[in-house]
Design an enzyme around this catalytic site. Structure first.
Site, PDB file in Angstrom:
ATOM      1  N   CYS A  14     -70.300 -22.545  -6.509  1.00 21.97           N
ATOM      2  CA  CYS A  14     -69.080 -23.353  -6.631  1.00 21.97           C
ATOM      3  C   CYS A  14     -68.051 -22.524  -7.404  1.00 21.97           C
ATOM      4  CB  CYS A  14     -69.429 -24.642  -7.380  1.00 21.97           C
ATOM      5  SG  CYS A  14     -68.053 -25.751  -7.572  1.00 21.97           S
ATOM      6  N   CYS A  61     -55.402 -27.023 -13.537  1.00 20.42           N
ATOM      7  CA  CYS A  61     -54.834 -27.449 -12.253  1.00 20.42           C
ATOM      8  C   CYS A  61     -53.479 -28.061 -12.525  1.00 20.42           C
ATOM      9  CB  CYS A  61     -55.756 -28.478 -11.587  1.00 20.42           C
ATOM     10  SG  CYS A  61     -55.199 -28.998  -9.946  1.00 20.42           S
ATOM     11  N   CYS A  80     -73.575 -28.459 -22.519  1.00 26.21           N
ATOM     12  CA  CYS A  80     -72.338 -27.721 -22.274  1.00 26.21           C
ATOM     13  C   CYS A  80     -71.398 -27.818 -23.456  1.00 26.21           C
ATOM     14  CB  CYS A  80     -71.598 -28.276 -21.065  1.00 26.21           C
ATOM     15  SG  CYS A  80     -72.400 -27.864 -19.557  1.00 26.21           S
ATOM     16  N   CYS A 125     -59.859 -36.985 -12.679  1.00 17.19           N
ATOM     17  CA  CYS A 125     -60.322 -35.606 -12.847  1.00 17.19           C
ATOM     18  C   CYS A 125     -59.834 -35.044 -14.176  1.00 17.19           C
ATOM     19  CB  CYS A 125     -59.805 -34.740 -11.704  1.00 17.19           C
ATOM     20  SG  CYS A 125     -60.128 -32.975 -11.933  1.00 17.19           S
ATOM     21  N   CYS A 159     -54.832 -35.649 -10.731  1.00 20.15           N
ATOM     22  CA  CYS A 159     -55.652 -36.747 -10.208  1.00 20.15           C
ATOM     23  C   CYS A 159     -56.211 -37.524 -11.398  1.00 20.15           C
ATOM     24  CB  CYS A 159     -56.763 -36.202  -9.318  1.00 20.15           C
ATOM     25  SG  CYS A 159     -56.101 -35.223  -7.954  1.00 20.15           S
TER      26      CYS A 159
HETATM   27  N1  SAH Z   1     -58.591 -29.317  -6.283  1.00 22.64           N
HETATM   28  C1  SAH Z   1     -59.480 -29.376  -5.181  1.00 22.64           C
HETATM   29  C2  SAH Z   1     -60.811 -28.709  -5.436  1.00 22.64           C
HETATM   30  C3  SAH Z   1     -61.406 -28.837  -6.796  1.00 22.64           C
HETATM   31  S1  SAH Z   1     -61.864 -30.441  -7.280  1.00 22.64           S
HETATM   32  C4  SAH Z   1     -59.686 -30.814  -4.770  1.00 22.64           C
HETATM   33  O1  SAH Z   1     -59.223 -31.707  -5.476  1.00 22.64           O
HETATM   34  O2  SAH Z   1     -60.271 -31.022  -3.701  1.00 22.64           O
HETATM   35  C5  SAH Z   1     -63.350 -30.610  -6.368  1.00 22.64           C
HETATM   36  C6  SAH Z   1     -63.745 -32.052  -6.120  1.00 22.64           C
HETATM   37  O3  SAH Z   1     -64.161 -32.699  -7.337  1.00 22.64           O
HETATM   38  C7  SAH Z   1     -62.661 -32.918  -5.527  1.00 22.64           C
HETATM   39  O4  SAH Z   1     -63.149 -33.662  -4.428  1.00 22.64           O
HETATM   40  C8  SAH Z   1     -62.353 -33.831  -6.682  1.00 22.64           C
HETATM   41  O5  SAH Z   1     -61.761 -34.987  -6.226  1.00 22.64           O
HETATM   42  C9  SAH Z   1     -63.709 -34.031  -7.313  1.00 22.64           C
HETATM   43  N2  SAH Z   1     -63.681 -34.562  -8.676  1.00 22.64           N
HETATM   44  C10 SAH Z   1     -62.815 -34.289  -9.651  1.00 22.64           C
HETATM   45  N3  SAH Z   1     -63.119 -34.958 -10.783  1.00 22.64           N
HETATM   46  C11 SAH Z   1     -64.228 -35.675 -10.512  1.00 22.64           C
HETATM   47  C12 SAH Z   1     -65.035 -36.575 -11.293  1.00 22.64           C
HETATM   48  N4  SAH Z   1     -64.756 -36.835 -12.562  1.00 22.64           N
HETATM   49  N5  SAH Z   1     -66.102 -37.129 -10.689  1.00 22.64           N
HETATM   50  C13 SAH Z   1     -66.396 -36.828  -9.401  1.00 22.64           C
HETATM   51  N6  SAH Z   1     -65.687 -35.988  -8.627  1.00 22.64           N
HETATM   52  C14 SAH Z   1     -64.601 -35.418  -9.172  1.00 22.64           C
HETATM   53 FE1  SF4 Z   2     -56.678 -30.665  -9.412  1.00 20.64          FE
HETATM   54 FE2  SF4 Z   2     -56.959 -33.159  -8.488  1.00 20.64          FE
HETATM   55 FE3  SF4 Z   2     -58.638 -31.202  -7.632  1.00 20.64          FE
HETATM   56 FE4  SF4 Z   2     -58.737 -32.137 -10.190  1.00 20.64          FE
HETATM   57  S1  SF4 Z   2     -59.208 -33.276  -8.318  1.00 20.64           S
HETATM   58  S2  SF4 Z   2     -58.814 -30.001  -9.553  1.00 20.64           S
HETATM   59  S3  SF4 Z   2     -56.552 -32.557 -10.623  1.00 20.64           S
HETATM   60  S4  SF4 Z   2     -56.392 -31.369  -7.299  1.00 20.64           S
END
Ligand code: SAH
Ligand code: SF4
Length: 410
Positions: free
Chosen positions: A140, A147, A385, A154, A151
Site C-alpha cells: 500500500c 492530503c 503505532c 479520514c 474527507c
Molecule cells: N485519496 C485516495 C487514496 C487514499 S485513501 C482516496 O481517497 O481514494 C484510501 C482509502 O481509505 C479511501 O477509500 C478512503 O476513503 C479510505 N479511508 C480513509 N479514511 C478511512 C477511515 N478512517 N476508515 C476507513 N477507510 C478510510
Molecule cells: Fe485525501 Fe479524502 Fe483520500 Fe483521505 S480519503 S487521503 S482526505 S482524498
C-alpha cells in the site's frame, strides 16, 4: 512560513488546502524515478555519446530495477569511467526506513523519512504497508505527505503538512519494500514475519496510502510506469490499483496514460451525503464521476472498477443505501469493497455494527457482487503505532493505512 496551509475557498461551499510545504531536493539526486528518457539525458550530460545511450540505459535499468542494486560499483557491465561519473553526481538512494512494525499476522508497516524543508525543520514522513498472503503480497503506497482534500472520515485530511511525492519517492517505496523483503533476484527472505510462497514477495500495488494520487498525476503516472516496466520491477498493470476520491478530469488520463486498475472512494449514493463525506463531490458530483467510470479506458468485465464504501454507523449503512448502491452501479463492470470505518481521535463517526455490515453485504451479494468484508489485518500493531510518534496525527495516518491495506487483501 512554508509549513502552514492556507485554506483556499474554490467555491462558496468547497474548501481545499493548498500544498505549501517546500521540498528541497537532495544535493546529490537519486536516479530512482527517472524514466528511460531522463536516464538517457542524465548520461548524455556526463558525455555518453548519443549512439551508446540506449544501450547504457538498458544496462542501468537492469541493475537498478531488475537487480535492485544500491551501488554503482557493482554494475559490472557498465564501464568503470561511467560508474565513477555516476557516483560523483548521483545516488541510488531510496526513502529512509526509520521504523518497522510486524503484526502477528505478518503485516508490516514501515515509516519512511523523505527530504523535508530545512527551513521549517519538519520531517516529511510517509508510511508504507505490506500485507502478505499465502501466494501474494500487496504493498500500500502513498502519493503525498498528507492530503489537500478534507474527507470528513479520514484523518489524513486533517493533517496540515502537505506535499506531493516525487516519482522517485513513489517508486522508492516499492524498492525499499523489496530491499527489506529480499525480493530481488538472489535475495534472502526475512526469517521473521510472513512472506508468500511464490517467487515474488511484492506482487500487487495499491495506491491507497496517504494522499490523493490524481492530485499528483504526473509523478504517480511516471512511478507506476516504472513499476510496471517488464524489464525492471515488472508488476503487471492488472496488479496495480489506483484509488481516487473522484478527481474526474484525471480519470480518463489514468486509463490512457497509466492503464492500471481503478478504485473509486464512493462512500455515499446521494450527492447531499457525499458532499459532506467527500467534499470534492461538490466539484465533481456522483453522476459525473460514474460517467467517467463508464468511460474508463479499458474497463470490461475482466477489468472491473472497485468501488470502496466505508461503513459509517447510521450515516450510509442502511439497507436502502445498499439497494441504491447496486442500482447506481448498474451497467458498470464493478467490484464493491465494504470497509469497516476505522475511528480516530476526534472523529465524529462510528463503525457500523457487524450485523448491519453483514446485512448490507448480503444485498450487495444478492445483486451479483462478491462483497467480502475482510478480517482486519495488522490490527495488533496499530496501538503500538502511537509509540513511534506521539502525535495523534501520525497515529491516525498509520491506522488508516493499515486499514486500507487490509481492505484490499481479498
Ligand atoms: N485519496 C485516495 C487514496 C487514499 S485513501 C482516496 O481517497 O481514494 C484510501 C482509502 O481509505 C479511501 O477509500 C478512503 O476513503 C479510505 N479511508 C480513509 N479514511 C478511512 C477511515 N478512517 N476508515 C476507513 N477507510 C478510510
Ligand atoms: Fe485525501 Fe479524502 Fe483520500 Fe483521505 S480519503 S487521503 S482526505 S482524498
Amino acid at each position: 512560513m512554508t509549513s502552514t496551509i492556507e485554506m483556499t475557498p474554490t467555491s462558496a461551499s468547497f474548501v481545499e488546502k493548498a500544498p505549501l510545504e517546500r521540498y528541497v531536493a537532495p544535493a546529490k539526486p537519486s536516479l530512482i524515478g527517472l524514466s528511460r528518457e531522463q536516464l538517457a539525458d542524465a548520461i548524455g550530460e556526463l558525455g555518453a555519446p548519443l549512439s551508446q545511450r540506449k544501450m547504457r540505459v538498458q544496462q542501468l535499468w537492469h541493475w537498478i530495477y531488475f537487480r535492485g542494486f544500491t551501488s554503482f560499483d557493482d554494475m559490472t557491465s557498465v564501464s568503470k569511467e561511467l560508474r565513477t561519473q555516476l557516483a560523483e553526481r548521483y545516488t541510488l538512494d531510496r526513502p529512509e526506513m526509520v521504523a518497522e512494525q510486524i503484526s502477528v499476522d505478518g503485516t508490516r508497516k514501515w515509516l519512511l523519512r523523505l527530504p523535508g524543508d530545512p527551513e521549517s525543520g519538519l520531517p516529511h514522513d510517509v508510511e508504507c504497508v505490506y500485507i502478505p498472503d499465502a501466494e501474494r503480497g500487496t504493498l500500500c503506497v502513498s502519493s503525498q505527505v498528507g492530503c489537500t482534500l478534507n474527507c470528513t472520515f479520514c484523518h489524513t485530511g486533517t493533517q496540515r503538512l502537505v506535499r506531493n511525492l516525487t516519482a522517485g519517492e513513489i517508486v522508492g517505496q516499492v524498492m525499499v519494500a523489496r530491499d527489506r523483503l529480499g525480493d530481488w533476484p538472489g535475495g534472502t527472505r526475512p526469517t521473521d514475519g510472513v512472506v508468500p510462497s511464490g517467487e515474488r514477495c511484492t506482487t500487487n500495488i495499491v495506491m491507497m496510502g496517504m494522499g490523493e494520487p490524481l492530485y499528483n498525476f504526473e509523478a504517480v503516472r511516471d512511478a507506476l510506469l516504472i513499476v510496471s516496466d517488464g524489464e525492471g520491477i515488472a508488476i503487471s498493470k492488472r496488479r496495480v490499483t489506483l484509488s481516487t476520491s473522484g478527481v474526474v478530469p484525471n480519470i480518463e488520463r489514468t486509463g490512457n496514460e497509466i492503464g492500471c486498475m481503478l478504485a473509486i472512494s464512493l462512500h455515499a449514493v446521494r450527492d447531499d451525503l457525499r458532499n459532506e463525506l467527500v467534499p470534492l463531490n461538490r466539484k465533481y458530483p456522483i453522476a459525473e464521476l460514474l460517467k467517467a467510470c463508464r468511460n474508463y479506458p479499458g474497463v470490461s468485465n475482466a477489468k472491473r472498477i472497485t468501488f470502496e464504501y466505508v461503513m459509517l454507523k447510521g450515516v450510509n449503512d442502511s439497507i436502502e443505501d445498499a439497494k441504491a448502491l447496486v442500482r447506481l452501479l448498474k451497467g458498470i463492470p464493478a467490484k464493491i469493497n465494504l470497509i469497516p470505518f476505522n475511528p480516530w481521535p476526534g472523529s465524529k463517526y462510528e463503525c457500523s455494527d457487524w450485523e448491519q455490515i453483514e446485512k448490507f453485504s448480503q444485498v450487495v451479494f444478492d445483486a451479483g457482487y462478491a462483497s467480502p468484508v475482510r478480517t482486519p489485518r495488522g490490527r495488533d500493531i496499530l496501538a503500538a503505532c502511537g509509540q513511534l510518534k506521539s502525535t495523534t496525527e501520525k497515529l491516525s495516518a498509520r491506522e488508516r493505512l493499515a486499514l486500507r491495506a487490509m481492505a484490499m487483501t481479498d
